[in-house]
Design an enzyme around this catalytic site. Sequence first.
Site, PDB file in Angstrom:
ATOM      1  NE  ARG A 102      -4.013   0.781   1.846  1.00  0.00           N
ATOM      2  CZ  ARG A 102      -5.110   0.291   2.535  1.00  0.00           C
ATOM      3  NH1 ARG A 102      -5.530   0.916   3.089  1.00  0.00           N
ATOM      4  NH2 ARG A 102      -5.993  -0.107   1.962  1.00  0.00           N
ATOM      5  CG  HIS A 129      -8.359  -0.399  -3.552  1.00  0.00           C
ATOM      6  ND1 HIS A 129      -7.654  -1.318  -2.714  1.00  0.00           N
ATOM      7  CD2 HIS A 129      -9.871   0.372  -2.054  1.00  0.00           C
ATOM      8  CE1 HIS A 129      -7.795  -1.493  -1.442  1.00  0.00           C
ATOM      9  NE2 HIS A 129      -8.829  -1.195  -1.390  1.00  0.00           N
ATOM     10  CD  GLN A 132     -12.760  -2.602  -1.258  1.00  0.00           C
ATOM     11  OE1 GLN A 132     -12.177  -1.893   0.148  1.00  0.00           O
ATOM     12  NE2 GLN A 132     -14.507  -2.721  -1.143  1.00  0.00           N
ATOM     13  CG  ASP A 227     -13.775   5.861  -1.634  1.00  0.00           C
ATOM     14  OD1 ASP A 227     -14.096   5.478  -0.292  1.00  0.00           O
ATOM     15  OD2 ASP A 227     -12.447   6.063  -2.096  1.00  0.00           O
ATOM     16  CB  CYS A 268     -14.516   0.763  -0.429  1.00  0.00           C
ATOM     17  SG  CYS A 268     -13.537   1.981  -0.443  1.00  0.00           S
ATOM     18  NE  ARG A 296     -10.520  -5.318   0.245  1.00  0.00           N
ATOM     19  CZ  ARG A 296      -9.680  -4.595   0.711  1.00  0.00           C
ATOM     20  NH1 ARG A 296     -10.431  -3.659   1.045  1.00  0.00           N
ATOM     21  NH2 ARG A 296      -8.538  -4.619   0.561  1.00  0.00           N
TER      22      ARG A 296
HETATM   23  N1  NVA Z   1     -10.144   6.292  -1.534  1.00  0.00           N
HETATM   24  C1  NVA Z   1      -9.973   5.702  -0.549  1.00  0.00           C
HETATM   25  C2  NVA Z   1      -9.966   4.102   0.075  1.00  0.00           C
HETATM   26  C3  NVA Z   1     -10.116   3.486   1.041  1.00  0.00           C
HETATM   27  C4  NVA Z   1     -10.050   1.882   0.688  1.00  0.00           C
HETATM   28  C5  NVA Z   1      -8.281   6.152   0.279  1.00  0.00           C
HETATM   29  O1  NVA Z   1      -8.003   6.684  -0.454  1.00  0.00           O
HETATM   30  O2  NVA Z   1      -8.593   6.376   1.328  1.00  0.00           O
HETATM   31  N1   CP Z   2     -11.139  -0.769   1.805  1.00  0.00           N
HETATM   32  C1   CP Z   2     -10.242  -0.589   2.378  1.00  0.00           C
HETATM   33  O1   CP Z   2      -9.310  -1.187   1.851  1.00  0.00           O
HETATM   34  O2   CP Z   2      -9.924  -0.334   3.884  1.00  0.00           O
HETATM   35  P1   CP Z   2      -8.781  -0.167   4.662  1.00  0.00           P
HETATM   36  O3   CP Z   2      -7.770   1.070   4.303  1.00  0.00           O
HETATM   37  O4   CP Z   2      -8.869  -0.199   6.448  1.00  0.00           O
HETATM   38  O5   CP Z   2      -7.825  -1.102   4.683  1.00  0.00           O
END
Ligand code: NVA
Ligand code: CP
Length: 312
Positions: A102, A129, A132, A227, A268, A296
């Site tokens: 990540r 992502h 997801q 989101d 998500c 997930r």
């Molecule tokens: N768009 C959000 C998704 C989190 C799973 C982010 O990047 O924080």
């Molecule tokens: N939806 C998702 O990826 O959540 P987290 O940021 O908690 O991993």
Amino acid sequence: MAKRNLLSVNDFSKPEVLHIIEWAKRIKKNPNAYATALKDKTLLMLFEKPSLRTRLSFEVGMTQLGGHAIFYSIKDSPLGKKESISDTARTASRYVDIIMARTFAHSDLEELAKHADVPVINALSNFAHPCQILCDLMTIQEKGKSIEKIKLAYFGDCNNNVTHDLMYAAGVVGFEIAVCCPPEEQFEPQRKVFDDVTELCSKNGGKLVVTGDVKEAAKGADVVYTDSWMSYHIPESEKEARVKALLPYQVNSKVMGMAKKDAVFMNCLPAMRGFEQTAEVIDGPQSIVFDQAENRLHIQKAIMLYLLGKKD
Ligand code: NVA
Ligand code: CP
């Protein structure tokens, strides 16, 4: 099979997407049958941003498959300071069987994938992502909807990792997607995604609409998706201006009322009640956000098994 990575949904073909979803459903039904499927295998989990779902589902998933997962925070590593991404990738490949990361920059993931000898999975970059979205497609199917026939309406920040991969999914699978945001570049999907998805849709029978008109987007939707307005990489200093600009795109009961009667609501997560959706919607009867979160776990298992060349 040559080493494969999953950096964005369009790394997989439609048959691969469908295969992984079916596999995840079989795993969900009978997890014990897979208790040793990744025995003695190790997953490296590199994190540059926070996580609840992704971290837990990968780590629990690996344990339940008989393997082992290592959580490694990038801030505790020499990466980016004393060590390059390519050296990190080459070193890690000598110890572990598969890597998930990540990161902020998507290019860091591409670099990692380029130099690793083992499969690399995008666990969220600023751009995409994929884990997801594969999970989301599985969840939509479980609710009795055919993913080739849906209209998915997405509201809010569309210059967004989740939105980008939902768009790619529409192009790969061939469904209709309307993404709805303020008519400003900072909230619109990135041009590359728009162009790629337009091309994929013309090949695979999908449809892409980018609009500022909430009614146009919501009308006839089977799935209403939103989101966070404050993705992990957005500075807190931008919050006030973003909330002001995005408030007209909040998913509330009025928006849900414009969609089909049996539409489902998805996010998500993490979610902020009163921002990208109202509490009434996310805690209401049409919301399937915790089924999404659960899936997930099942999809991560199928993704890892597939990338490690296992046969079901
Ligand atoms: N768009 C959000 C998704 C989190 C799973 C982010 O990047 O924080
Ligand atoms: N939806 C998702 O990826 O959540 P987290 O940021 O908690 O991993």
